[in-house]
Design an enzyme around this catalytic site. Structure first.
Site, PDB file in Angstrom:
ATOM      1  N   CYS A   1      -0.011 -56.244-112.986  1.00  0.00           N
ATOM      2  CA  CYS A   1       0.471 -56.011-111.624  1.00  0.00           C
ATOM      3  C   CYS A   1      -0.479 -55.080-110.876  1.00  0.00           C
ATOM      4  CB  CYS A   1       1.890 -55.447-111.633  1.00  0.00           C
ATOM      5  SG  CYS A   1       2.091 -53.972-112.638  1.00  0.00           S
TER       6      CYS A   1
ATOM      7  N   GLU B   1      10.017 -53.222-110.195  1.00  0.00           N
ATOM      8  CA  GLU B   1       8.556 -53.132-110.304  1.00  0.00           C
ATOM      9  C   GLU B   1       8.021 -54.557-110.160  1.00  0.00           C
ATOM     10  OE1 GLU B   1       6.925 -50.484-110.320  1.00  0.00           O
ATOM     11  OE2 GLU B   1       8.289 -48.931-111.029  1.00  0.00           O
TER      12      GLU B   1
END
Length: 506
Positions: A293, A259
């Site tokens: 993110c 990720e």
């Protein structure tokens, strides 16, 4: 609890209240510093023997994989109870150590509780398949089996939730977990493990080494990622870090779940509800001080409404309360450290060099209620094109605004960056919405209509494509990453026919 004089002092009081042993402090370990005021709680001792950590995890796996999945789910249910009981304390620690505003800290712990609930249900739904066999008197099935120790490398911006996404699924799937948190946020990890220890004590018969915490820097993560005894490495962080992890794990033919970075865009069309869009932009672009993110970094606006939307955003940004995230009303807390502030300033300078105009923000702020810490005013920069600085993810609150006139061009602009995590469109047109969600629309792992790119629910699989790494965590069928798939064939006849009609008589 007394009122401490610094954020670090408050952190130590919470750790004591949660049951973290004083032995975690060291004279030469990692410095535990609060970004709120720069105060240091102390140094946290590094984990000395990584080989022993891996060995304990393997031994735990041999016991844990024999425990029925619903029983494994009971441990996660107890963890959820303990998290509910300690929600306020742990959330406060997230605020103190990561700099999140109070509601975001509470939201992160709630996310941990939610994934516990999801995983408990999953523990009774680890389903395989039955498959029709071409051979008479045979049946085939596909099952999922425990995989083995899982290494979780987490980042500072979600210091506890990402561990929970991975650990709760891994536990019910039959896997032990080794956690290497960011060296910037060791205290929240220590607190989480203290809470987990209480759940394990109530559970009663969990194997030693089922959950282990490794305090260390990049070298510790690299050593564990290279260990063949750990079949899965789940890493959250920068694309640079992810590439290194992927190469290390691939060299031993292990699995990696990545990720990584996001460079998320919102497309705003002429039919969009601008009031709703402004609210979505504000949270997505400045929440967690731009250190998610899924933070909104690119705003792609139809040229007919660009001036009107920018004016609204400028007015909203000028009133954003920046300061101590513990204070009522504050919406923007500190950046994690000075390096982040320097990256913020460097990106803004590059944007101007590449033709950008800073509309609002971009300066440093010195809140009256804190003595130190790194605070900046979120910036909006109007760009003439999607230049090099726009294509790079700067982990800070900078929103680049670009314009378009054709919807297909807007989608192409959104997709024309290396990252592919989250995306969204604001429109009242069904055609535009469905085109955005089609195979020729957004190329991201997450695509939203009339909501921002940030703030995903745990029910869906979380992750993205391209430089984001391709991993999926949290909901849906993300659990399959933590298991090995096995195709089984059973012959219940007295014959031995071969597949594809092959004849082999002995």
């Amino acid at each position: 609890m007394t009122v401490p004089t610094t954020a670090a002092a408050e952190s130590r009081e919470i750790l004591t209240h949660l049951g973290v042993a004083s032995a975690v402090w060291s004279s030469d370990g990692f410095e535990a510093r609060s970004p709120i005021d720069g105060s240091v709680a102390g140094r946290v001792a590094e984990t000395p023997d990584l080989d022993a950590v891996a060995a304990r995890s393997v031994a735990a796996f041999h016991r844990w994989k024999r425990v029925p999945a619903p029983r494994r789910g009971e441990l996660v249910r107890l963890l959820g109870e303990e998290l509910r009981a300690s929600k306020e304390d742990l959330a406060r620690l997230v605020t103190l150590e990561a700099g999140k505003i109070v509601s975001e800290g509470l939201g992160e712990v709630q996310e941990m509780i939610d994934i516990c609930d999801f995983a408990v249900g999953l523990s009774r739904q680890i389903y395989g398949l039955t498959i029709a066999s071409e051979r008479p008197g045979h049946h085939m099935r596909e099952t999922y089996q425990p995989l083995g120790p899982v290494l979780v490398i987490s980042a500072f911006n979600f210091p506890v939730a990402v561990w929970a996404w991975n650990a709760c699924l891994a536990f019910v799937c039959g896997d032990p977990v080794i956690w290497k948190p960011s060296e910037k946020t060791p205290l929240t990890a220590l607190a989480t493990h203290a809470i987990l220890d209480r759940a394990i004590a109530r559970f009663g018969d969990a194997p030693d080494g089922l959950a282990q915490l490794v305090i260390g820097g990049r070298e510790a993560g690299e050593a564990l990622a290279a260990d063949p005894r750990i079949p899965l490495v789940s890493a959250t962080g920068s694309t640079r870090m992810g590439r290194a992890v992927a190469q290390t794990v691939a060299a031993r033919l292990g699995r990696s779940l990545l990720e990584l970075g996001g460079n998320n865009a919102m497309i705003v069309t002429p039919s969009a509800d601008l009031d709703m869009a402004v609210r979505a932009i504000a949270f997505s672009a400045v929440g967690t001080c731009g250190q998610r993110c899924t933070t909104l970094r690119r705003l792609l606006v139809h040229d007919s409404i660009a001036d009107a939307l920018i004016a609204r955003l400028k007015a909203a940004y000028e009133t954003l309360p920046v300061g101590d995230p513990r204070d009522d009303g504050v919406l923007v807390g500190p950046l994690i450290d000075e390096a982040s502030a320097q990256a913020f300033e460097t990106a803004l300078a590059q944007a101007v060099e590449q033709g950008g105009q800073v509309i609002v923000g971009g300066d440093r702020v010195a809140p009256a209620t804190v003595s130190d810490g790194v605070y900046v005013r979120p910036a909006i920069v109007r760009m003439p094109a999607q230049s090099a600085v726009v294509q790079h993810e700067t982990f800070a609150p900078i929103l680049y605004v670009l314009t378009w006139s054709d919807f297909d061009d807007a989608v192409a602009m959104q997709n024309a960056v290396p990252q592919g995590l989250s995306s969204c469109v604001f429109t009242d047109s069904v055609r535009e919405a469905e085109a955005f969600l089609s195979a020729w629309g957004s190329d991201c792992g997450i695509a939203n209509v009339n909501i921002g790119p940030s703030g995903a629910e745990i029910g869906g699989a979380f992750g993205g494509e391209k430089d984001t790494g391709g991993g999926r965590e949290s909901g849906s069928d993300a659990w399959k990453s933590y298991m090995r798939r096995q195709t089984q064939t059973v012959n219940f006849s007295r014959e031995l026919p071969l597949a594809q009609g092959v004849k082999f008589e002995v």
